[in-house]
Motif scaffolding. Structure first.
Motif: not given
Length: 119
Positions: A57-58, A54, A60-65, A24
């Motif tokens: 996935v990373v 990866s 997507s997680r950064l977008e969620d934040r 990330a």
């Protein structure tokens, strides 16, 4: 970056860290350094050496934040003002973990000096 098999087999967990930064951090740093451009996951993979599987996935997680945004196949840094704060917090957390150890209680030990136990 690959390592030789001797280092893999004989190195400690600390020795086997890949530069210490998380995927990330690598991706966020790369996108923050290029705020006027958007990239495909393949381009991000090639620029950061984060494993191709990866990257999505990373991202997507950064977008969620709300740290990155995307349209179609392209991803870019978000307009969030706290990107630098987030990167700083990630680096601080990594440094603390490196210095103080894991959050795994089994790795903490008893906190009692073994010489004190023998008294």
């Amino acid at each position: 970056m690959p390592i030789d098999i001797d280092r893999f087999e004989q190195g400690s967990s600390e020795d086997l860290r890949s530069g210490g930064r998380t995927n990330a951090e690598d991706i966020l740093s790369f996108l923050a350094a290029h705020p006027e451009q958007a990239y495909t996951p393949k381009e991000i993979h090639e620029a950061t050496d984060v494993a191709r599987g990866s990257v999505g996935v990373v991202l997507s997680r950064l977008e969620d934040r709300d740290l990155v945004r995307h349209r179609g196949e392209y991803w870019a840094i978000s307009d969030a003002e706290d990107i630098e704060k987030t990167l700083s917090a990630m680096a601080t957390a990594r440094a603390a973990t490196d210095r103080l150890g894991s959050e795994d209680p089994e790795e903490w030990g008893s906190g009692i000096d073994e010489s004190e136990e023998q008294e």
